[in-house]
Design an enzyme around this catalytic site. Sequence first.
Site, mmCIF file in Angstrom:
data_model
loop_
_atom_site.group_PDB
_atom_site.id
_atom_site.type_symbol
_atom_site.label_atom_id
_atom_site.label_comp_id
_atom_site.label_asym_id
_atom_site.label_seq_id
_atom_site.Cartn_x
_atom_site.Cartn_y
_atom_site.Cartn_z
ATOM 1 N N CYS A 14 0.832 -1.223 0.000
ATOM 2 C CA CYS A 14 0.000 0.000 0.000
ATOM 3 C C CYS A 14 0.864 1.271 0.000
ATOM 4 C CB CYS A 14 -0.946 0.019 1.195
ATOM 5 S SG CYS A 14 -2.134 -1.346 1.221
ATOM 6 N N ARG A 15 1.427 1.616 1.145
ATOM 7 C CA ARG A 15 2.071 2.923 1.285
ATOM 8 C C ARG A 15 3.398 3.052 0.549
ATOM 9 N NH1 ARG A 15 1.906 2.783 7.634
ATOM 10 N NH2 ARG A 15 2.133 0.586 7.039
ATOM 11 N N SER A 16 4.324 2.090 0.740
ATOM 12 C CA SER A 16 5.659 2.297 0.146
ATOM 13 C C SER A 16 5.678 2.184 -1.378
ATOM 14 C CB SER A 16 6.724 1.408 0.811
ATOM 15 O OG SER A 16 6.439 0.041 0.685
ATOM 16 N N ASP A 126 -1.639 3.725 7.977
ATOM 17 C CA ASP A 126 -1.868 2.470 7.264
ATOM 18 C C ASP A 126 -3.306 2.440 6.716
ATOM 19 O OD1 ASP A 126 -2.222 -0.121 6.456
ATOM 20 O OD2 ASP A 126 -1.400 -1.020 8.282
HETATM 21 P P1 4NP Z 1 1.283 -1.239 3.881
HETATM 22 O O1 4NP Z 1 -0.186 -1.722 4.331
HETATM 23 O O2 4NP Z 1 2.170 -1.482 5.061
HETATM 24 O O3 4NP Z 1 1.094 0.183 3.577
HETATM 25 O O4 4NP Z 1 1.645 -2.089 2.665
HETATM 26 C C1 4NP Z 1 -0.473 -2.981 4.847
HETATM 27 C C2 4NP Z 1 -0.595 -4.066 3.998
HETATM 28 C C3 4NP Z 1 -0.941 -5.299 4.518
HETATM 29 C C4 4NP Z 1 -1.129 -5.439 5.883
HETATM 30 C C5 4NP Z 1 -0.987 -4.348 6.720
HETATM 31 C C6 4NP Z 1 -0.651 -3.120 6.209
HETATM 32 N N1 4NP Z 1 -1.506 -6.691 6.401
HETATM 33 O O5 4NP Z 1 -1.797 -6.768 7.623
HETATM 34 O O6 4NP Z 1 -1.533 -7.700 5.669
#
Ligand code: 4NP
Length: 159
Positions: A14-16, A126
């Site tokens: 998502c974010r990175s 997040d």
């Molecule tokens: P990210 O978001 O850290 O921005 O890629 C997430 C993607 C997946 C999960 C948590 C945050 N997860 O719990 O699977």
Amino acid sequence: MPVKVLFVCLGNICRSPTAEGLFRAELAKQQLVDEVATDSAGTAAWHVGKAPDTRAIAAAAERGINISSLRARQVDAADFEAFDYVLAMDESNLMDLKALRPAHYTGTLALFLDFAADAAEREVPDPYYGGAEGFEHVLDLVEQASVGLLEDIRKRHLD
Ligand code: 4NP
């Protein structure tokens, strides 16, 4: 040798990848794609090999940025040998990265939003468990930070 920047979040879906895609667009705008290399990674291994979340792909596409070909990987200690900047999306990511950082690392390990001059927040929240507006907010924050980061890179490495 280009300056190397690594964006890090938890899942790297998502974010990175959003940060990497937006920052690369800024590099293209300023004709710096050959001077600055980018990558992104997650502190967790859950999504290794996967494309970004469909909601992140859609939100970036609405701003003309294609992140669909990026694939998730997990960050590791060797990344500190390669990257001049290792930038965390939130405090939890930063804490995990500090634990991984070799004592001799001389690059910049920081929160990405440290480079966003006017941001009211220090962390990129997040968006995984929320709705589409969370992904919009991520884009807004990383857009601000991308501009500031590029100024820092120019000042410290390119001028
Ligand atoms: P990210 O978001 O850290 O921005 O890629 C997430 C993607 C997946 C999960 C948590 C945050 N997860 O719990 O699977």
